[in-house]
Design a protein around this motif. Sequence first.
Motif, PDB file in Angstrom:
ATOM      1  N   SER A 221      12.337 -83.671  32.863  1.00  0.00           N
ATOM      2  CA  SER A 221      11.986 -84.706  31.891  1.00  0.00           C
ATOM      3  C   SER A 221      12.722 -84.476  30.578  1.00  0.00           C
ATOM      4  O   SER A 221      13.197 -83.387  30.281  1.00  0.00           O
ATOM      5  CB  SER A 221      10.477 -84.692  31.639  1.00  0.00           C
ATOM      6  N   ASN A 222      12.781 -85.525  29.788  1.00  0.00           N
ATOM      7  CA  ASN A 222      13.341 -85.409  28.448  1.00  0.00           C
ATOM      8  C   ASN A 222      12.306 -84.793  27.514  1.00  0.00           C
ATOM      9  O   ASN A 222      11.110 -84.928  27.727  1.00  0.00           O
ATOM     10  CB  ASN A 222      13.750 -86.791  27.925  1.00  0.00           C
ATOM     11  N   GLY A 223      12.786 -84.106  26.464  1.00  0.00           N
ATOM     12  CA  GLY A 223      11.837 -83.505  25.549  1.00  0.00           C
ATOM     13  C   GLY A 223      12.498 -82.937  24.310  1.00  0.00           C
ATOM     14  O   GLY A 223      13.721 -82.774  24.254  1.00  0.00           O
ATOM     15  N   PHE A 224      11.671 -82.632  23.335  1.00  0.00           N
ATOM     16  CA  PHE A 224      12.125 -82.004  22.093  1.00  0.00           C
ATOM     17  C   PHE A 224      11.207 -80.836  21.782  1.00  0.00           C
ATOM     18  O   PHE A 224      10.178 -80.631  22.433  1.00  0.00           O
ATOM     19  CB  PHE A 224      12.140 -83.021  20.946  1.00  0.00           C
ATOM     20  N   GLY A 225      11.604 -80.039  20.807  1.00  0.00           N
ATOM     21  CA  GLY A 225      10.812 -78.857  20.477  1.00  0.00           C
ATOM     22  C   GLY A 225      10.836 -77.861  21.619  1.00  0.00           C
ATOM     23  O   GLY A 225      11.902 -77.515  22.141  1.00  0.00           O
ATOM     24  N   ASP A 226       9.678 -77.424  22.051  1.00  0.00           N
ATOM     25  CA  ASP A 226       9.594 -76.469  23.152  1.00  0.00           C
ATOM     26  C   ASP A 226      10.103 -77.061  24.465  1.00  0.00           C
ATOM     27  O   ASP A 226      10.490 -76.326  25.377  1.00  0.00           O
ATOM     28  CB  ASP A 226       8.147 -76.002  23.340  1.00  0.00           C
ATOM     29  N   ALA A 227      10.115 -78.388  24.583  1.00  0.00           N
ATOM     30  CA  ALA A 227      10.573 -79.045  25.808  1.00  0.00           C
ATOM     31  C   ALA A 227      12.074 -79.328  25.795  1.00  0.00           C
ATOM     32  O   ALA A 227      12.621 -79.843  26.776  1.00  0.00           O
ATOM     33  CB  ALA A 227       9.802 -80.343  26.027  1.00  0.00           C
ATOM     34  N   SER A 228      12.743 -79.007  24.694  1.00  0.00           N
ATOM     35  CA  SER A 228      14.194 -79.197  24.603  1.00  0.00           C
ATOM     36  C   SER A 228      14.903 -78.010  25.219  1.00  0.00           C
ATOM     37  O   SER A 228      14.552 -76.856  24.927  1.00  0.00           O
ATOM     38  CB  SER A 228      14.608 -79.338  23.137  1.00  0.00           C
ATOM     39  N   PRO A 229      15.920 -78.231  26.062  1.00  0.00           N
ATOM     40  CA  PRO A 229      16.667 -77.096  26.630  1.00  0.00           C
ATOM     41  C   PRO A 229      17.233 -76.167  25.562  1.00  0.00           C
ATOM     42  O   PRO A 229      17.307 -74.951  25.771  1.00  0.00           O
ATOM     43  CB  PRO A 229      17.782 -77.779  27.436  1.00  0.00           C
ATOM     44  N   GLY A 230      17.629 -76.721  24.421  1.00  0.00           N
ATOM     45  CA  GLY A 230      18.208 -75.908  23.355  1.00  0.00           C
ATOM     46  C   GLY A 230      17.295 -75.684  22.175  1.00  0.00           C
ATOM     47  O   GLY A 230      17.740 -75.157  21.156  1.00  0.00           O
ATOM     48  N   GLY A 231      16.033 -76.106  22.285  1.00  0.00           N
ATOM     49  CA  GLY A 231      15.087 -75.911  21.198  1.00  0.00           C
ATOM     50  C   GLY A 231      15.234 -76.882  20.045  1.00  0.00           C
ATOM     51  O   GLY A 231      14.747 -76.626  18.942  1.00  0.00           O
ATOM     52  N   PHE A 232      15.883 -78.036  20.254  1.00  0.00           N
ATOM     53  CA  PHE A 232      16.089 -79.004  19.185  1.00  0.00           C
ATOM     54  C   PHE A 232      14.810 -79.799  18.920  1.00  0.00           C
ATOM     55  O   PHE A 232      14.048 -80.101  19.837  1.00  0.00           O
ATOM     56  CB  PHE A 232      17.228 -79.964  19.542  1.00  0.00           C
ATOM     57  N   GLY A 233      14.600 -80.176  17.653  1.00  0.00           N
ATOM     58  CA  GLY A 233      13.385 -80.843  17.251  1.00  0.00           C
ATOM     59  C   GLY A 233      13.425 -82.349  17.411  1.00  0.00           C
ATOM     60  O   GLY A 233      14.406 -82.938  17.893  1.00  0.00           O
ATOM     61  N   LEU A 234      12.344 -82.988  16.970  1.00  0.00           N
ATOM     62  CA  LEU A 234      12.181 -84.436  17.116  1.00  0.00           C
ATOM     63  C   LEU A 234      13.312 -85.207  16.448  1.00  0.00           C
ATOM     64  O   LEU A 234      13.854 -86.159  17.024  1.00  0.00           O
ATOM     65  CB  LEU A 234      10.837 -84.860  16.521  1.00  0.00           C
ATOM     66  N   GLY A 235      13.690 -84.813  15.243  1.00  0.00           N
ATOM     67  CA  GLY A 235      14.748 -85.531  14.540  1.00  0.00           C
ATOM     68  C   GLY A 235      16.059 -85.539  15.299  1.00  0.00           C
ATOM     69  O   GLY A 235      16.760 -86.558  15.355  1.00  0.00           O
ATOM     70  N   ALA A 236      16.395 -84.400  15.903  1.00  0.00           N
ATOM     71  CA  ALA A 236      17.631 -84.319  16.689  1.00  0.00           C
ATOM     72  C   ALA A 236      17.567 -85.247  17.889  1.00  0.00           C
ATOM     73  O   ALA A 236      18.560 -85.911  18.229  1.00  0.00           O
ATOM     74  CB  ALA A 236      17.862 -82.878  17.135  1.00  0.00           C
ATOM     75  N   ALA A 237      16.406 -85.297  18.544  1.00  0.00           N
ATOM     76  CA  ALA A 237      16.258 -86.171  19.717  1.00  0.00           C
ATOM     77  C   ALA A 237      16.402 -87.635  19.322  1.00  0.00           C
ATOM     78  O   ALA A 237      17.065 -88.417  20.025  1.00  0.00           O
ATOM     79  CB  ALA A 237      14.910 -85.922  20.390  1.00  0.00           C
ATOM     80  N   ILE A 238      15.809 -88.018  18.205  1.00  0.00           N
ATOM     81  CA  ILE A 238      15.905 -89.416  17.759  1.00  0.00           C
ATOM     82  C   ILE A 238      17.351 -89.788  17.461  1.00  0.00           C
ATOM     83  O   ILE A 238      17.855 -90.822  17.922  1.00  0.00           O
ATOM     84  CB  ILE A 238      15.022 -89.628  16.516  1.00  0.00           C
TER      85      ILE A 238
END
Length: 261
Positions: free
Chosen positions: A136-153
């Motif tokens: 699944s897609n994700g940010f924070g702890d769910a991001s493969p590289g640890g990127f936060g919400l702002g990076a995902a947006i």
Amino acid sequence: MSDTTNQPSTATKLVAEALGTFLLVFGSIGAALFASDFGTGANGSSLGIGFVGVSLAFGLTLLAGIYTWGPISGGHFNPAVTLGLAAAGRFKWKEAPAYIIAQIVGGALGTTLIVLIGIFHPDGWLTNAQDSGFASNGFGDASPGGFGLGAAIIAEVLFTAVFLLVILGVTHPQRGTAGFAGLAIGLTLTFIHLASIPIDNTSVNPARSIATAIYGGGEALAQLWVFLLFPLVGAVLAGFLHRALFEPRGVMPAQATARVK
């Protein structure tokens, strides 16, 4: 008067959209879950396909779907593409809801069949896949590289906009690249994944995000809104931008979709 005798029916177009989205999700998410990390061989070399292989899987499955079903439905296979084309004047807004529903159904069927295959693994493969988020897609702890919400947006808006601008350019009825459009679109999706898998596992396609989140657990579902909203924002912005910059005022192609001829 245009000849409509050989035009596919609405039902046929929707089946084509569902099949194309199914192929995209089943092939690419299957590659991510089954083959991305397959351990090592006898000589210690990796047997997995990694980020590069998964990125190619997305691009190749989209390319195959475009050339197979694109002549029938236009080959969207992605709600963001459908809305981006509508914003650019290439697709009727009133037809978008049915296309989006067909895409969501096709994507969900793709991950459901992956689940059915996983059930028959004797060592808990399915449980492990779901516990790890089911690609699944994700940010924070769910991001493969640890990127936060702002990076995902930012990534989802930007990369989806780039994707739509390429699609709108190569499928233009007068200036497009005709038979090479599918190749350009597939390669664009490949490079988008190469660049953005570490950020948020790459969406740019809400149907793909829904398909994995329904099996990815609570965190995937809780973060799903990002991967529904912001790819659509990027796509619609790109559609309006393309229309403003690259289409003569008052002369819009008559409902040309992302069709490969």
